[in-house]
Scaffold this motif. Sequence first.
Motif, PDB file in Angstrom:
ATOM      1  N   GLN A 125     114.638 -33.181  80.887  1.00 50.13           N
ATOM      2  CA  GLN A 125     115.881 -33.903  81.097  1.00 50.13           C
ATOM      3  C   GLN A 125     115.608 -35.397  81.190  1.00 50.13           C
ATOM      4  O   GLN A 125     114.560 -35.826  81.665  1.00 50.13           O
ATOM      5  N   LEU A 126     116.581 -36.181  80.748  1.00 55.50           N
ATOM      6  CA  LEU A 126     116.525 -37.629  80.873  1.00 55.50           C
ATOM      7  C   LEU A 126     117.813 -38.035  81.565  1.00 55.50           C
ATOM      8  O   LEU A 126     118.847 -38.208  80.935  1.00 55.50           O
ATOM      9  N   GLY A 127     117.742 -38.124  82.901  1.00 52.10           N
ATOM     10  CA  GLY A 127     118.948 -38.392  83.662  1.00 52.10           C
ATOM     11  C   GLY A 127     119.906 -37.226  83.557  1.00 52.10           C
ATOM     12  O   GLY A 127     119.562 -36.076  83.817  1.00 52.10           O
ATOM     13  N   ASP A 128     121.134 -37.494  83.113  1.00 53.43           N
ATOM     14  CA  ASP A 128     122.145 -36.448  82.974  1.00 53.43           C
ATOM     15  C   ASP A 128     122.029 -35.693  81.657  1.00 53.43           C
ATOM     16  O   ASP A 128     122.762 -34.721  81.437  1.00 53.43           O
ATOM     17  N   LEU A 129     121.147 -36.131  80.775  1.00 50.97           N
ATOM     18  CA  LEU A 129     121.069 -35.552  79.433  1.00 50.97           C
ATOM     19  C   LEU A 129     119.889 -34.600  79.296  1.00 50.97           C
ATOM     20  O   LEU A 129     118.829 -34.800  79.898  1.00 50.97           O
ATOM     21  N   LEU A 130     120.076 -33.577  78.492  1.00 46.21           N
ATOM     22  CA  LEU A 130     118.965 -32.726  78.092  1.00 46.21           C
ATOM     23  C   LEU A 130     118.117 -33.476  77.072  1.00 46.21           C
ATOM     24  O   LEU A 130     118.643 -34.250  76.271  1.00 46.21           O
ATOM     25  N   GLN A 131     116.823 -33.264  77.100  1.00 51.14           N
ATOM     26  CA  GLN A 131     115.910 -33.839  76.119  1.00 51.14           C
ATOM     27  C   GLN A 131     115.343 -32.669  75.323  1.00 51.14           C
ATOM     28  O   GLN A 131     114.294 -32.112  75.635  1.00 51.14           O
ATOM     29  N   VAL A 132     116.080 -32.287  74.264  1.00 55.01           N
ATOM     30  CA  VAL A 132     115.706 -31.090  73.502  1.00 55.01           C
ATOM     31  C   VAL A 132     114.733 -31.491  72.400  1.00 55.01           C
ATOM     32  O   VAL A 132     115.078 -31.572  71.214  1.00 55.01           O
ATOM     33  N   ASP A 133     113.502 -31.773  72.805  1.00 53.65           N
ATOM     34  CA  ASP A 133     112.449 -32.101  71.849  1.00 53.65           C
ATOM     35  C   ASP A 133     111.969 -30.828  71.146  1.00 53.65           C
ATOM     36  O   ASP A 133     112.477 -29.723  71.390  1.00 53.65           O
ATOM     37  N   LYS A 134     110.963 -31.011  70.337  1.00 52.35           N
ATOM     38  CA  LYS A 134     110.372 -29.874  69.633  1.00 52.35           C
ATOM     39  C   LYS A 134     109.812 -28.854  70.630  1.00 52.35           C
ATOM     40  O   LYS A 134     109.977 -27.636  70.446  1.00 52.35           O
ATOM     41  N   GLY A 135     109.188 -29.353  71.695  1.00 52.90           N
ATOM     42  CA  GLY A 135     108.578 -28.461  72.687  1.00 52.90           C
ATOM     43  C   GLY A 135     109.551 -27.457  73.277  1.00 52.90           C
ATOM     44  O   GLY A 135     109.297 -26.242  73.261  1.00 52.90           O
ATOM     45  N   PRO A 136     110.696 -27.901  73.833  1.00 51.49           N
ATOM     46  CA  PRO A 136     111.667 -26.945  74.372  1.00 51.49           C
ATOM     47  C   PRO A 136     112.190 -25.949  73.340  1.00 51.49           C
ATOM     48  O   PRO A 136     112.460 -24.793  73.680  1.00 51.49           O
ATOM     49  N   LEU A 137     112.322 -26.378  72.075  1.00 48.82           N
ATOM     50  CA  LEU A 137     112.780 -25.454  71.037  1.00 48.82           C
ATOM     51  C   LEU A 137     111.738 -24.368  70.775  1.00 48.82           C
ATOM     52  O   LEU A 137     112.069 -23.196  70.562  1.00 48.82           O
ATOM     53  N   LEU A 138     110.464 -24.763  70.782  1.00 49.96           N
ATOM     54  CA  LEU A 138     109.403 -23.786  70.574  1.00 49.96           C
ATOM     55  C   LEU A 138     109.256 -22.855  71.778  1.00 49.96           C
ATOM     56  O   LEU A 138     108.892 -21.685  71.632  1.00 49.96           O
ATOM     57  N   ASP A 139     109.528 -23.381  72.970  1.00 48.57           N
ATOM     58  CA  ASP A 139     109.366 -22.587  74.194  1.00 48.57           C
ATOM     59  C   ASP A 139     110.542 -21.650  74.450  1.00 48.57           C
ATOM     60  O   ASP A 139     110.402 -20.678  75.194  1.00 48.57           O
ATOM     61  N   PHE A 140     111.703 -21.958  73.897  1.00 43.67           N
ATOM     62  CA  PHE A 140     112.904 -21.208  74.244  1.00 43.67           C
ATOM     63  C   PHE A 140     112.730 -19.717  73.939  1.00 43.67           C
ATOM     64  O   PHE A 140     112.346 -19.344  72.820  1.00 43.67           O
ATOM     65  N   PRO A 141     113.010 -18.843  74.912  1.00 48.30           N
ATOM     66  CA  PRO A 141     112.817 -17.396  74.728  1.00 48.30           C
ATOM     67  C   PRO A 141     113.956 -16.774  73.922  1.00 48.30           C
ATOM     68  O   PRO A 141     115.052 -16.545  74.423  1.00 48.30           O
ATOM     69  N   ILE A 142     113.701 -16.508  72.648  1.00 45.45           N
ATOM     70  CA  ILE A 142     114.728 -15.992  71.736  1.00 45.45           C
ATOM     71  C   ILE A 142     114.652 -14.471  71.680  1.00 45.45           C
ATOM     72  O   ILE A 142     113.564 -13.895  71.565  1.00 45.45           O
ATOM     73  N   VAL A 143     115.805 -13.834  71.795  1.00 47.42           N
ATOM     74  CA  VAL A 143     115.904 -12.394  71.565  1.00 47.42           C
ATOM     75  C   VAL A 143     116.316 -12.178  70.104  1.00 47.42           C
ATOM     76  O   VAL A 143     117.347 -12.698  69.668  1.00 47.42           O
TER      77      VAL A 143
END
Length: 906
Positions: A814-832
């Motif tokens: 997060q960057l203050g009130d905003l999400l920081q959806v970099d490449k890392g969070p996309l790769l980490d996100f647990p997808i079903v």
Amino acid sequence: MLKADAKDEIKRLVEKYDRIVFEGKVKEYQEARTRSELIEPLFAALGWDMQNKRTDGEVVPEYNLLHGRVDLAFRLNRIPVLFLEAKSLKAGVDDLKSAQQAINYSWNKGVTWAVLTDFESVKVFNAEIPPNDISINRVLDLGCHEFISEFDTLWLLSKESFTLKLLDKKAEQYGKLSKRKPVGDKLFEDMMVWRLSLEKEFKRKNRLDEEEADEGVQRILDRLIFMRAAEDRKIEPYNLLELLRGQISIKRKLNTLFREFDEGYNSKLFAHHACESWNADDSTLAPILEGLYETPDGYRYDFSAIPSDVLGGMYEQYLSYVHKRKGADTGKEKSKRKKQGIYYTPKYIVDFIVRETVGTVLSRTKQKGIRNVKILDPACGSGSFLVAAFDQVLEAMGKQPTLFTKYEILQENIFGIDMDAQAVEIARLNLLLKLLSQRNPLPLLQHNILKENSLTAEDGGKYDVVIGNPPYIKQFVNNAAFDGLQGRPYYQGKMDIWTLFACQAIDRLKDGGYFSFIAPNNWITNFGASIFRDKILAEGELVKFVDFGAYKVFKEAGIQTMIFVFQKKVPRRSYPVAYARIMDKDMAEMEVAAWLHSDFQNKTGENKTISFTASLTPKKLMGKKIVFADSQTAYLLAKIQRKRNFNLTEKEVAQGIVGDPDKAFIFPRGKKFGQKEKKILFDYYTSVNRYRAGERRGLIAYLNKDVTDIETCPTIRDQLLLYKAKLKRRREVKNGRIEWFHLHWPRDRRFFEVGPKIVSAIRTARPSCFYTEEEYYGSRALNFIKTDRINQKFLVAVLNSKLACFWLKKNGKQLGDLLQVDKGPLLDFPIVKPADTTQEEIAANIDAILCLNRSIHKSTPHTEKWNELNGKILKAQAKLDGKIYALYGLTEPEIKAIESISLGEP
């Protein structure tokens, strides 16, 4: 005490006063007796803890070696809010000199309210009103026989009223809350005038370069501050005023004084310096000496009252000014502070860090062991943390310490390092001022307050406490700051230099020691802080973590900050961490200070802050991000994680195009281009919306390695030539990997060409992803996903879901009130990844939403048609969210908890 009970108690005090007068005993009531029998009971009835039985340090004597200073300081959360000067019954309070003294002292201390009272009368003054007419400063004037009839007015001085700021509100109604400059701002303003005047004079009358003049001026001003402090503490006569009289040149007499002070105090501050041989006219020096007492606009300085953090802050402001004056690039480097990562730390932050570290260590140390406690600030600047640490050690010594004891504390307990020679001088000055009580030789601090680079200094000592506010410098902002550091054991790419200070701090700690920094808050998730993160997990335990979120501790800086408190020890398998976060970025500084002081107690009843006990398991987190979650959130995150059966790969996600500078490669649509140029120009997108394309910004020249000759594209070439010098300085050009006219990072073109893809916003309040099969050449503000291993329309539904928003808020960046959806969070996100039929069923809903979004974009907002379309979109998205929740096996209570967070509630 209830308000009604307070009124009865004050009525009895007034009756006692009447008896004293009737019996002719007024002369028996000297100041001490008037205070103890009338004034202090009056303020106790108003709710103040006069004996500090309930709240430590709520009302304290103002310990000064000065004559005629105010008697009591009333404090909320250890921050002074009111000063009181008491008089004896026989003296009265009509003396204008006493009133002016109380007002002036309060202003120099940075406190708004001053009270002058003999109980018979209570006069309240606003010290912040400009110094023109004392009657204007007076806000309240009550005789004791009005205490009951005007009780609501008297109640404005109660603790309850100060907590609610009722006196401020009443003064505002009277038109008596106008502000004069705070003492720090006023002193900085005057010091700058004097500094520039001296510098100009020295350069005019002597052959000096800018660096020589700057050092000499700083040395002279430091000396003058010390001398004025000695005068206002009644240690020295008003020597500087005397210099203004007589026929001998001021400079000559000033040099004589310097020699006397060198002999009397034996401090390096007054050791012979080249500036003493420089010529300067009296016409330049006289206004400076006069202004150190009272400025032409009526401001009076009391250097015994001005807090040391004001002097430090003033120097930090000067650093910013110097860099601007030298013509820095205001676009990229607005100040020396930004380039060097220097931000002056507010006092409430310093106090919190010192209390949580130094205070904790001292509370566990026997009295005889206090002198062995060693405290280090490895980037001490002008010494604010060291001064606060000195005060904390002094307080722990108990009974009034001797001057010799103070000397020992300063030399044996306090250690600081900084690269800036002038900052080190200011730090030494601030610490020496803590000892200034009589004309005695002062300790030399050259062995413990050092001018060195902390990151390369060989310092074999071990410390009980390491504290501070290290410089924040990202390598891509100032690569030169990392010269000589690449070979250090804790260096890694994409790092911020403060984490090098942090790793070293852990090495410098004794076992059981405490370490705390205020620093950027993204280290718990950033790739460039992984070495430090693992070191924190391996070598000790985090005790507290305060995330300031979007609240700006440093008002002029865009950085999001946090404070951690760490203890060096063998970490337990699992341990608790006190986690706290500010949710309201507009909280007043006083509220934040009170919240920190109260150990995260939210007393406002509003959702401005959150706090809970998180649990960390170090071994499981090694090599990963650190996530702080309460027990319910931790359970939900774990449940979502367990459902994961698919993840995106590195090759399936790419950030958008980086030109460096981007503007060099962007062209307006109306410009004339040749046929070859048209083949490499594409619509350029700088944003994306949820289920809809974002904003286009002209055309981008997609110049990758396939383009070998820029001369065949003359229109594009001519614009690039304007930026050639800057383009040639790029790292990839210097390394010979690309030509000067190429995009710095063009990325893999397949992510932008015609074909199925997902475009995802990087900085966004909630996940904003868009499925498209059209061309979409996008900026670095976007990520692109392209995979044939999962239905991408299904995937966009998952990524845009409330479940994804919850996960990214709690387990992403997060960057203050905003999400920081970099490449890392996309790769980490647990997808079903469900069966193909389920994917296709959910994907079918995406076509409908995309169609609705195109229609609503063409409609006028809030018309009947727009409202109808919006309702359909919301209904379709809610249906999708329900299907996603079902895939992850979530129950209704779990869904409710997730949505309270994904919708922005704490």
